[in-house]
Design an enzyme around this catalytic site. Structure first.
Site, PDB file in Angstrom:
ATOM      1  N   THR A  60      35.314  12.366  32.227  1.00 24.48           N
ATOM      2  CA  THR A  60      34.730  13.497  31.505  1.00 24.48           C
ATOM      3  C   THR A  60      34.044  14.423  32.488  1.00 24.48           C
ATOM      4  O   THR A  60      33.236  13.980  33.317  1.00 24.48           O
ATOM      5  CB  THR A  60      33.707  13.036  30.452  1.00 24.48           C
ATOM      6  OG1 THR A  60      34.359  12.207  29.484  1.00 24.48           O
ATOM      7  CG2 THR A  60      33.088  14.232  29.729  1.00 24.48           C
ATOM      8  N   GLY A  61      34.369  15.705  32.405  1.00 26.67           N
ATOM      9  CA  GLY A  61      33.684  16.722  33.184  1.00 26.67           C
ATOM     10  C   GLY A  61      32.628  17.377  32.319  1.00 26.67           C
ATOM     11  O   GLY A  61      32.847  17.613  31.127  1.00 26.67           O
TER      12      GLY A  61
ATOM     13  N   ALA B 178      32.149  20.511  28.010  1.00 30.03           N
ATOM     14  CA  ALA B 178      32.636  19.183  28.398  1.00 30.03           C
ATOM     15  C   ALA B 178      34.118  19.072  28.107  1.00 30.03           C
ATOM     16  O   ALA B 178      34.639  19.708  27.191  1.00 30.03           O
ATOM     17  CB  ALA B 178      31.872  18.081  27.654  1.00 30.03           C
ATOM     18  N   ASP B 179      34.796  18.252  28.900  1.00 25.60           N
ATOM     19  CA  ASP B 179      36.206  17.980  28.669  1.00 25.60           C
ATOM     20  C   ASP B 179      36.511  16.561  29.131  1.00 25.60           C
ATOM     21  O   ASP B 179      36.023  16.124  30.176  1.00 25.60           O
ATOM     22  CB  ASP B 179      37.094  18.971  29.415  1.00 25.60           C
ATOM     23  CG  ASP B 179      38.554  18.837  29.001  1.00 25.60           C
ATOM     24  OD1 ASP B 179      38.856  19.090  27.819  1.00 25.60           O
ATOM     25  OD2 ASP B 179      39.375  18.461  29.847  1.00 25.60           O
ATOM     26  N   THR B 180      37.306  15.847  28.342  1.00 24.43           N
ATOM     27  CA  THR B 180      37.620  14.452  28.645  1.00 24.43           C
ATOM     28  C   THR B 180      39.121  14.255  28.772  1.00 24.43           C
ATOM     29  O   THR B 180      39.897  14.823  27.999  1.00 24.43           O
ATOM     30  CB  THR B 180      37.082  13.520  27.526  1.00 24.43           C
ATOM     31  OG1 THR B 180      35.672  13.683  27.422  1.00 24.43           O
ATOM     32  CG2 THR B 180      37.393  12.063  27.823  1.00 24.43           C
TER      33      THR B 180
END
Length: 203
Positions: free
Chosen positions: A110-111, A73-75
């Site tokens: 977020t991905g 995850a990345d935000t």
């Protein structure tokens, strides 16, 4: 076995909050924004790279008793002017970011990437966050707490900065770093595709 490919304590807390069994194996993927990259493209790419790096490392190690399932995850915070804000480089950068967010509504994106031996699933969540107008004194006092240091956009909605956020539109947990409902839906779909009988949630 579910593996969280992130060092974020907030993501770890959120997964534990909903009763998931998981391990934490952070990746060291660079998080720089590429030229011309949109916010959604950026966070989904980084989430995918995190998940792939950890999955590859684990697959090359000792064999797991359980099927391997990696969550990346990345935000990112997207300022009203369209700038993608990551973690601040220093206090001056944190102050700059907070001034961009002051008195306006911004996006938090977020991905999420879920990777197993049968599939790779990628999705993104967007939440709109409104911030009150902040004085220079309020910004300086907030930075002095140290809270902005490791947070995208230089603030944490779950901390001191909550006093300046009158409303959000969308998933609250997304602003913390992990859209839980989306993640659970992805996990349930992946479990079905993998034919897993044992639940990831502890009883």
């Amino acid at each position: 076995m579910l593996v969280l490919a992130s060092a974020s304590p907030r993501r770890r807390e959120l997964l534990a909050q909903i009763g998931l069994n998981f391990r934490v194996l952070p990746s060291s993927i660079p998080e720089d924004v590429r030229s011309g990259e949109s916010p959604v493209a950026y966070v989904t790419r980084v989430a995918r790279e995190k998940a792939r790096a950890v999955y590859t490392a684990q697959s090359e190690g000792d064999a797991e008793e359980d099927a391997l399932l990696v969550l990346g995850a990345d935000t990112a915070v997207v300022a009203p002017n369209g700038e993608i804000l990551g973690k601040p480089a220093d206090e001056a950068d944190a102050a700059r970011m907070l001034r961009l967010l002051s008195g306006a509504t911004h996006e938090v994106v977020t991905g999420v990437c879920l990777l197993s031996d049968v599939a790779e699933e990628i999705a993104a969540e967007v939440t709109y966050v409104t911030v009150n107008t902040l004085s220079d004194a309020e910004i300086a006092a907030y930075i002095a707490t140290g809270e902005p240091n490791d947070k995208a956009g230089a603030y944490g909605i779950q901390g001191y900065a909550a006093r300046w956020i009158p409303r959000i539109h969308g998933c609250y947990f997304n602003v913390m770093g992990l859209p839980l409902a989306l993640v659970v839906n992805m996990l349930e779909g992946m479990q079905a595709r993998m034919g897993l009988q044992r639940r990831l949630v502890a009883r």
